[in-house]
Design a protein around this motif. Structure first.
Motif, PDB file in Angstrom:
ATOM      1  N   TRP A  19       0.818  -1.271   0.237  1.00 22.57           N
ATOM      2  CA  TRP A  19      -0.005   0.106   0.022  1.00 22.57           C
ATOM      3  C   TRP A  19       0.753   1.146   0.044  1.00 22.57           C
ATOM      4  CZ3 TRP A  19      -4.853  -0.176  -1.566  1.00 22.57           C
ATOM      5  CH2 TRP A  19      -5.443  -1.322  -1.370  1.00 22.57           C
ATOM      6  N   LEU A  20       1.941   0.996   0.650  1.00 20.02           N
ATOM      7  CA  LEU A  20       3.011   2.263   0.800  1.00 20.02           C
ATOM      8  C   LEU A  20       3.457   2.614  -0.650  1.00 20.02           C
ATOM      9  CD1 LEU A  20       4.505   4.445   2.510  1.00 20.02           C
ATOM     10  CD2 LEU A  20       6.177   2.873   2.853  1.00 20.02           C
ATOM     11  N   LEU A  21       3.840   1.616  -1.342  1.00 17.57           N
ATOM     12  CA  LEU A  21       4.561   1.754  -2.557  1.00 17.57           C
ATOM     13  C   LEU A  21       3.448   2.200  -3.658  1.00 17.57           C
ATOM     14  CD1 LEU A  21       6.802  -1.367  -2.955  1.00 17.57           C
ATOM     15  CD2 LEU A  21       7.452   0.904  -2.904  1.00 17.57           C
ATOM     16  N   MET A  22       2.026   1.755  -3.314  1.00 18.06           N
ATOM     17  CA  MET A  22       1.267   2.229  -4.330  1.00 18.06           C
ATOM     18  C   MET A  22       0.916   3.706  -3.971  1.00 18.06           C
ATOM     19  SD  MET A  22      -2.853   0.922  -4.871  1.00 18.06           S
ATOM     20  CE  MET A  22      -2.335  -0.724  -5.247  1.00 18.06           C
ATOM     21  N   LEU A  23       0.776   4.143  -2.929  1.00 20.64           N
ATOM     22  CA  LEU A  23       0.409   5.438  -2.537  1.00 20.64           C
ATOM     23  C   LEU A  23       1.752   6.417  -3.071  1.00 20.64           C
ATOM     24  CD1 LEU A  23      -1.003   7.415  -0.910  1.00 20.64           C
ATOM     25  CD2 LEU A  23       0.537   7.239   0.970  1.00 20.64           C
ATOM     26  N   ILE A  24       2.929   5.972  -2.758  1.00 17.00           N
ATOM     27  CA  ILE A  24       4.287   6.545  -3.373  1.00 17.00           C
ATOM     28  C   ILE A  24       3.875   6.972  -5.113  1.00 17.00           C
ATOM     29  CG2 ILE A  24       6.379   6.609  -3.932  1.00 17.00           C
ATOM     30  CD1 ILE A  24       6.899   5.388  -0.889  1.00 17.00           C
ATOM     31  N   PHE A  25       3.692   5.693  -5.784  1.00 17.71           N
ATOM     32  CA  PHE A  25       3.373   5.713  -7.104  1.00 17.71           C
ATOM     33  C   PHE A  25       2.267   6.798  -7.555  1.00 17.71           C
ATOM     34  CE2 PHE A  25       1.030   4.167 -10.935  1.00 17.71           C
ATOM     35  CZ  PHE A  25       1.741   4.129 -11.593  1.00 17.71           C
ATOM     36  N   TRP A  26       1.050   6.583  -7.096  1.00 20.41           N
ATOM     37  CA  TRP A  26       0.217   7.580  -7.330  1.00 20.41           C
ATOM     38  C   TRP A  26       0.593   9.183  -6.964  1.00 20.41           C
ATOM     39  CZ3 TRP A  26      -2.758   6.688 -11.352  1.00 20.41           C
ATOM     40  CH2 TRP A  26      -3.093   5.463 -11.448  1.00 20.41           C
ATOM     41  N   ALA A  27       1.194   9.321  -6.124  1.00 18.57           N
ATOM     42  CA  ALA A  27       1.480  10.467  -5.605  1.00 18.57           C
ATOM     43  C   ALA A  27       2.567  11.188  -6.644  1.00 18.57           C
ATOM     44  CB  ALA A  27       2.216  10.620  -4.263  1.00 18.57           C
ATOM     45  N   ALA A  28       3.611  10.245  -7.173  1.00 18.73           N
ATOM     46  CA  ALA A  28       4.524  10.672  -8.078  1.00 18.73           C
ATOM     47  C   ALA A  28       3.626  11.088  -9.207  1.00 18.73           C
ATOM     48  CB  ALA A  28       5.511   9.383  -8.227  1.00 18.73           C
ATOM     49  N   ILE A  29       2.550  10.198  -9.850  1.00 19.67           N
ATOM     50  CA  ILE A  29       2.047  10.440 -10.932  1.00 19.67           C
ATOM     51  C   ILE A  29       1.301  11.684 -11.017  1.00 19.67           C
ATOM     52  CG2 ILE A  29       0.082   9.592 -12.259  1.00 19.67           C
ATOM     53  CD1 ILE A  29       2.542   8.014 -12.880  1.00 19.67           C
ATOM     54  N   VAL A  30       0.609  12.091  -9.704  1.00 18.75           N
ATOM     55  CA  VAL A  30      -0.049  13.345  -9.562  1.00 18.75           C
ATOM     56  C   VAL A  30       0.967  14.470  -9.585  1.00 18.75           C
ATOM     57  CG1 VAL A  30      -1.580  14.564  -8.071  1.00 18.75           C
ATOM     58  CG2 VAL A  30      -2.068  12.285  -8.381  1.00 18.75           C
TER      59      VAL A  30
END
Length: 79
Positions: A19-30
């Motif tokens: 979940w942390l990696l997914m959160l970092i991924f979407w934060a980077a995309i945004v």
């Protein structure tokens, strides 16, 4: 869908690290999208290709300089 994994209930089979990696991924995309939009707005706001004479005409039209100063500066630019 919940799975029982190593004695803990996990959603979609992902632990806290997933979940942390997914959160970092979407934060980077945004973040990238916001950065691209902000850069595009900044470029549109500044007339990078305006010549000095165009800027002088705009200042005269806005009333920032009077006619004598406009003529004097125009002469300096065209010589």
């Amino acid at each position: 869908m919940m799975r029982y994994w190593d004695g803990h209930w996990n959603t979609w089979g992902m632990g806290a690290g997933g979940w942390l990696l997914m959160l970092i991924f979407w934060a980077a995309i945004v973040g990238v999208v916001v950065w691209l939009i902000a850069g595009n707005i900044r470029r549109r706001g500044s007339p990078a290709d305006a010549s000095a004479l165009e800027v002088l005409k705009q200042r005269y039209a806005r009333g920032e300089i009077d006619q004598q100063e406009f003529e004097r500066k125009k002469r300096d630019l065209t010589q």
